[in-house]
Design an enzyme around this catalytic site. Structure first.
Site, short mmCIF file in Angstrom:
data_model
loop_
_atom_site.label_atom_id
_atom_site.label_comp_id
_atom_site.label_asym_id
_atom_site.label_seq_id
_atom_site.Cartn_x
_atom_site.Cartn_y
_atom_site.Cartn_z
N CYS A 86 0.73 -1.03 -0.01
CA CYS A 86 0.04 0.32 -0.02
C CYS A 86 0.78 1.06 0.03
O CYS A 86 1.81 1.39 -0.85
CB CYS A 86 -0.96 -0.06 1.22
SG CYS A 86 -2.41 0.93 1.10
N HIS A 87 0.61 2.15 0.83
CA HIS A 87 1.65 3.61 1.05
C HIS A 87 2.72 3.19 1.40
O HIS A 87 3.85 4.00 1.34
CB HIS A 87 0.76 4.60 1.83
CG HIS A 87 -0.49 4.98 1.27
ND1 HIS A 87 -1.68 4.41 1.71
CD2 HIS A 87 -0.59 5.99 0.47
CE1 HIS A 87 -2.76 4.86 1.12
NE2 HIS A 87 -2.04 6.00 0.29
N GLU B 264 -7.27 6.24 -4.03
CA GLU B 264 -7.15 7.24 -3.23
C GLU B 264 -8.24 8.31 -3.29
O GLU B 264 -8.53 8.80 -2.38
CB GLU B 264 -5.69 8.09 -3.68
CG GLU B 264 -4.98 8.96 -2.66
CD GLU B 264 -4.42 8.10 -1.57
OE1 GLU B 264 -5.26 8.20 -0.53
OE2 GLU B 264 -3.30 7.82 -1.66
#
Length: 230
Positions: free
Chosen positions: A135-136, A166
């Site tokens: 993910c991030h 997002e």
């Protein structure tokens, strides 16, 4: 006897959005679901963060019924590591064969430009270790250069939180940049699932990345497979 490997799980310390009142931080299941796969083999592990100390947990990741979260968040050893994470300058890269970047939106602020994190990543990777992210957390790979000066992720199969995801969580105006765009600008072979928010991973030799929160377990499983079944 299986060899004994050791994992380093890196988490964010960043908590604030520019305008949103709620706090970000680590998305808890991105650490617990990944670690749950390692725990099956009793793998030793440490948790580190850019500033060390307490790893903040994104409030929204705590209010979900999740047995794996409850199991590990209430586990004294795991909780202690989360609340007393190592500072990066306390990390000896040669101790670890697995490096994992957990996500949560906070990572977008304190992972990409962290030179010490880039050095740890380079050393573990060049020592033959596996580098994984979800993910991030994938933002931690954006600026990693290898010893020959080339980018770790140049021309590599990779995934990470998508622009569409997002937008759907309505945080596209809060983050410092869009991860999918940044990965594409780095000449990666970025790909994503056709449908947002379903588990999706990419594997490119010793680089394992997951697109979103629900991919964390799959990343952990793949890392174990790569370490033990090759």
């Amino acid at each position: 006897m299986d060899p004994i490997y050791k994992a380093l799980i890196v988490c964010t310390n960043h908590t604030d959005y520019p305008t949103k009142p709620h706090k970000t931080g680590l998305w808890l299941s991105e650490a617990t679901h990944f670690y749950d796969e390692l725990a099956d083999r009793n793998l030793p592990y440490d948790i580190a963060s850019p500033a060390g100390g307490v790893v903040p947990i994104d409030e929204k990741s705590l209010d979900r019924r999740d047995n794996t979260n409850e199991k590990w968040y209430n586990n004294p050893a795991f909780r202690h590591k989360l609340e007393h994470s190592l500072r990066l300058n306390e990390v000896l890269p040669s101790d670890y064969q697995i490096l994992y970047f957990a996500g949560g939106h906070g990572a977008m602020w304190d992972f990409p430009e962290n030179v010490m994190l880039q050095a740890i990543t380079r050393q573990i990777y060049e020592n033959g270790g596996i580098v994984a992210a979800v993910c991030h957390g994938v933002s931690g790979l954006l600026n990693v250069a290898l010893s020959d000066g080339s980018s770790l992720i140049d021309n590599r199969q990779i995934t990470g939180f998508s622009n569409m995801e997002e937008k759907l969580v309505r945080l596209d105006d809060e983050v410092p940049f869009l991860l999918e765009d940044a990965l594409k600008q780095k000449n990666t072979l970025y790909s994503k699932s056709m449908i947002p928010f379903i588990p999706y991973i990419e594997v490119d030799e010793r680089l394992v990345t997951g697109q979103n929160t629900l991919s964390a377990r799959k990343v952990g499983r793949k890392v174990m497979e790569e370490m033990y079944e090759k």
